[in-house]
Enzyme design. Structure first.
Site, PDB file in Angstrom:
ATOM      1  N   ASP A   1       0.726  -1.255   0.164  1.00 51.08           N
ATOM      2  CA  ASP A   1      -0.037  -0.099  -0.063  1.00 51.08           C
ATOM      3  C   ASP A   1       0.932   1.375   0.096  1.00 51.08           C
ATOM      4  OD1 ASP A   1      -2.378  -1.763   0.009  1.00 51.08           O
ATOM      5  OD2 ASP A   1      -2.295  -1.533   2.337  1.00 51.08           O
TER       6      ASP A   1
HETATM    7  N1  URA Z   1      -1.438  -6.000   3.632  1.00 53.38           N
HETATM    8  C1  URA Z   1      -1.592  -4.664   3.753  1.00 53.38           C
HETATM    9  O1  URA Z   1      -2.850  -4.517   4.484  1.00 53.38           O
HETATM   10  N2  URA Z   1      -0.977  -3.827   3.079  1.00 53.38           N
HETATM   11  C2  URA Z   1       0.349  -3.867   2.695  1.00 53.38           C
HETATM   12  O2  URA Z   1       0.718  -2.929   2.050  1.00 53.38           O
HETATM   13  C3  URA Z   1       0.561  -5.277   2.455  1.00 53.38           C
HETATM   14  C4  URA Z   1      -0.110  -6.184   3.218  1.00 53.38           C
END
Ligand code: URA
Length: 246
Positions: A103
């Site tokens: 993310d």
């Molecule tokens: N899980 C999440 O919620 N975000 C990420 O960036 C990676 C794994």
């Protein structure tokens, strides 16, 4: 890639010439003479010698990036800086892409390669590649949470997660610090798993993916090529077939 195709591409001569080279036992792979020109090879993880001269030019690039917060895991984006924008022009390659996704507010280990096959293999669900995340959440993580993660979190809507290992490092009134090991890659998986036990993730960093650990000497935003040991550790994910068609 086929051995004869690779040698032709690496300027050892025409296809006919390199086949003659191979048949006259002048090519060795990892110390063994090869006489089958159709053999599939991967120079990133095999030593290929032609008349005792080592094939130098790697076919593909493999980078580990310490992804900073605020950068999107995409090849291009109209408004935000992407992980590909962090790669210097001299290291850019056609087809360079991130293996999996973090993310925008997540930091840490991201592999980038132009070898589509390797990325594909690492993301196959049945390969169950382990990913370790460092997490800070608001609220106190408990033994009951650890057990819920081990049993398999169920999201609202019924989607179930595979068993995951939660290691609680510190749990105080305001927040908790933990490691989480998962073998899947569902969308926003870690954040949703913690929300399922009533906690919000306030910090998330990926520390490892399969056999590759984040090099902690890399500052956020820095990257480096994978070294030989790391490439060897990825060997099970490289597809090397005995024979390939032209
Ligand atoms: N899980 C999440 O919620 N975000 C990420 O960036 C990676 C794994």
């Amino acid at each position: 890639m086929r051995l004869d195709k690779l040698l032709e591409q690496e300027n050892f001569g025409s296809r006919r010439h390199v086949r003659a080279l191979i048949r006259s036992k002048q090519v060795r792979i990892d110390g063994k003479i090869v006489i089958d020109e159709s053999q599939s090879v991967e120079p990133a993880i095999q030593e290929i010698l032609v008349k005792d001269q080592r094939l130098q030019e790697p076919l593909h690039v493999y980078y580990m990036l310490n992804k900073p917060q605020g950068v999107v895991t995409a090849v291009r984006d109209a408004t935000h800086t992407t992980v590909i924008d962090l790669i210097a022009p001299k290291d850019q390659r056609k087809g360079l892409y991130p293996v999996g996704r973090l993310d925008r507010d997540t930091e840490g280990l991201l592999l980038l390669t132009d070898n589509g096959q390797l990325g594909y293999q690492l993301l196959l669900p049945h390969k169950k590649v382990l990913k370790r995340y460092e997490v800070i959440v608001n609220g106190v993580l408990t033994e009951a949470d650890r057990l819920a993660f081990a049993q398999g979190i169920v999201f609202v809507g019924g989607e179930t997660c595979k068993s995951a290992e939660l290691q609680i490092l510190a749990a105080k009134a305001g927040h908790s610090h933990a490691y989480l090991d998962i073998t899947e890659g569902k969308f926003h998986q870690v954040k949703k798993m913690f929300l399922s036990v009533g906690k919000k993730v306030t910090y998330l960093k990926r520390l490892s993916m399969g056999p590759i650990q984040l090099d902690e000497t890399l500052e956020a935003g820095q990257y480096r090529p994978l070294n030989t040991t790391e490439l060897q550790a990825l060997k099970p994910y490289f597809t090397i077939h005995k024979k390939e068609r032209v």
